[in-house]
Scaffold this motif. Structure first.
Motif, short mmCIF file in Angstrom:
data_model
loop_
_atom_site.label_atom_id
_atom_site.label_comp_id
_atom_site.label_asym_id
_atom_site.label_seq_id
_atom_site.Cartn_x
_atom_site.Cartn_y
_atom_site.Cartn_z
N TYR A 122 0.85 -1.18 0.00
CA TYR A 122 0.00 0.00 0.00
C TYR A 122 0.89 1.24 0.00
O TYR A 122 2.06 1.17 0.34
CB TYR A 122 -0.92 0.01 1.23
CG TYR A 122 -1.97 -1.07 1.16
CD1 TYR A 122 -3.22 -0.80 0.64
CD2 TYR A 122 -1.70 -2.36 1.58
CE1 TYR A 122 -4.19 -1.79 0.55
CE2 TYR A 122 -2.65 -3.36 1.49
CZ TYR A 122 -3.90 -3.05 0.98
OH TYR A 122 -4.85 -4.04 0.88
N GLU A 123 0.31 2.38 -0.37
CA GLU A 123 1.00 3.67 -0.37
C GLU A 123 2.19 3.72 -1.32
O GLU A 123 3.20 4.35 -1.03
CB GLU A 123 1.47 4.04 1.04
CG GLU A 123 0.47 4.83 1.81
CD GLU A 123 1.02 5.30 3.14
OE1 GLU A 123 1.31 6.51 3.27
OE2 GLU A 123 1.14 4.47 4.05
N VAL A 124 2.11 3.05 -2.46
CA VAL A 124 3.18 3.14 -3.45
C VAL A 124 2.91 4.35 -4.34
O VAL A 124 1.78 4.84 -4.40
CB VAL A 124 3.29 1.85 -4.31
CG1 VAL A 124 3.57 0.64 -3.44
CG2 VAL A 124 2.06 1.64 -5.16
N SER A 125 3.93 4.82 -5.03
CA SER A 125 3.74 5.96 -5.93
C SER A 125 2.83 5.56 -7.08
O SER A 125 2.73 4.39 -7.44
CB SER A 125 5.09 6.42 -6.48
OG SER A 125 5.59 5.46 -7.40
N PHE A 126 2.17 6.55 -7.66
CA PHE A 126 1.27 6.27 -8.78
C PHE A 126 2.04 5.67 -9.95
O PHE A 126 1.56 4.77 -10.62
CB PHE A 126 0.52 7.54 -9.20
CG PHE A 126 -0.51 7.27 -10.25
CD1 PHE A 126 -1.70 6.62 -9.93
CD2 PHE A 126 -0.29 7.64 -11.57
CE1 PHE A 126 -2.65 6.35 -10.90
CE2 PHE A 126 -1.24 7.37 -12.55
CZ PHE A 126 -2.41 6.73 -12.21
N VAL A 127 3.26 6.17 -10.19
CA VAL A 127 4.08 5.64 -11.28
C VAL A 127 4.36 4.15 -11.05
O VAL A 127 4.24 3.33 -11.96
CB VAL A 127 5.40 6.43 -11.42
CG1 VAL A 127 6.34 5.75 -12.39
CG2 VAL A 127 5.11 7.86 -11.85
N ARG A 128 4.73 3.80 -9.84
CA ARG A 128 4.98 2.38 -9.54
C ARG A 128 3.71 1.55 -9.71
O ARG A 128 3.73 0.44 -10.21
CB ARG A 128 5.53 2.22 -8.13
CG ARG A 128 5.79 0.77 -7.82
CD ARG A 128 6.76 0.57 -6.71
NE ARG A 128 6.90 -0.85 -6.46
CZ ARG A 128 6.89 -1.39 -5.28
NH1 ARG A 128 6.81 -0.63 -4.21
NH2 ARG A 128 6.99 -2.69 -5.13
N PHE A 129 2.59 2.10 -9.27
CA PHE A 129 1.32 1.40 -9.37
C PHE A 129 0.97 1.05 -10.82
O PHE A 129 0.57 -0.08 -11.11
CB PHE A 129 0.20 2.25 -8.75
CG PHE A 129 -1.17 1.69 -8.92
CD1 PHE A 129 -1.53 0.50 -8.32
CD2 PHE A 129 -2.12 2.37 -9.68
CE1 PHE A 129 -2.82 -0.02 -8.47
CE2 PHE A 129 -3.40 1.86 -9.83
CZ PHE A 129 -3.75 0.66 -9.22
N ILE A 130 1.13 2.01 -11.73
CA ILE A 130 0.74 1.75 -13.11
C ILE A 130 1.79 0.98 -13.91
O ILE A 130 1.51 0.49 -14.99
CB ILE A 130 0.34 3.05 -13.86
CG1 ILE A 130 1.51 4.01 -13.95
CG2 ILE A 130 -0.87 3.68 -13.23
CD1 ILE A 130 1.25 5.23 -14.81
N THR A 131 3.01 0.85 -13.36
CA THR A 131 4.06 0.12 -14.09
C THR A 131 4.37 -1.23 -13.47
O THR A 131 5.28 -1.92 -13.95
CB THR A 131 5.35 0.96 -14.15
OG1 THR A 131 5.79 1.24 -12.82
CG2 THR A 131 5.12 2.24 -14.92
N THR A 132 3.66 -1.61 -12.44
CA THR A 132 3.89 -2.89 -11.76
C THR A 132 2.77 -3.86 -12.10
O THR A 132 1.64 -3.46 -12.37
CB THR A 132 3.94 -2.67 -10.23
OG1 THR A 132 4.93 -1.69 -9.94
CG2 THR A 132 4.28 -3.95 -9.49
N ARG A 133 3.09 -5.14 -12.03
CA ARG A 133 2.09 -6.18 -12.32
C ARG A 133 0.84 -5.97 -11.48
O ARG A 133 0.90 -5.73 -10.28
CB ARG A 133 2.69 -7.56 -12.03
CG ARG A 133 1.78 -8.72 -12.42
CD ARG A 133 2.49 -10.05 -12.27
NE ARG A 133 2.86 -10.35 -10.90
CZ ARG A 133 2.10 -11.03 -10.05
NH1 ARG A 133 0.94 -11.48 -10.43
NH2 ARG A 133 2.52 -11.27 -8.83
#
Length: 128
Positions: A56-67
């Motif tokens: 939880y609380e990951v950056s939006f960039v990480r969220f959209i680029t991670t599985r």
């Protein structure tokens, strides 16, 4: 992978129990047919599978680029609130199982955030 909400006591609450036959140990609380929520020990929950961390609380960039299904930018609620929700749903149910709209991932996310997932980036507040 079977998402659930670990409550810090070695117990796991999981929603929308699968039809897989499993004999629980004496520490596990069997599900009520209408509730679809069960409390089990970590060993029974994993049943030989691996444990994966949902972040939880990951950056939006990480969220959209991670599985998909591994992280979310949403801020989680305090542990006491999460456990309260899980115990409430254990006693009152989490609705009818739906593979797309009301499954174990929805249960775990709701317990952790108080939000109901309605789409990839769409959430609704709940009154529970």
């Amino acid at each position: 992978m079977r998402p659930g909400q670990e409550v810090g006591t070695g117990s796991v609450f999981k929603g929308s129990v699968s039809s897989r036959s499993q004999v629980p140990c004496p520490n596990c609380i069997p599900t009520h047919a209408a509730h679809g929520v069960v409390s089990s020990c970590l060993n029974c929950f994993l049943a030989g599978d691996n444990l994966y961390l949902y972040e939880y609380e990951v950056s939006f960039v990480r969220f959209i680029t991670t599985r998909e299904g591994t992280c979310v930018p949403t801020v989680p609620d305090p542990d006491e609130v999460v456990v309260h929700r899980a115990k409430y749903l254990l006693n009152n149910g989490f609705g009818s199982y739906d593979v797309l709209m009301n499954n174990c991932e929805h249960f775990a996310f709701y317990c952790k955030t108080g939000l109901i997932k309605t789409g990839l980036l769409e959430y609704q507040h709940s009154n529970i």
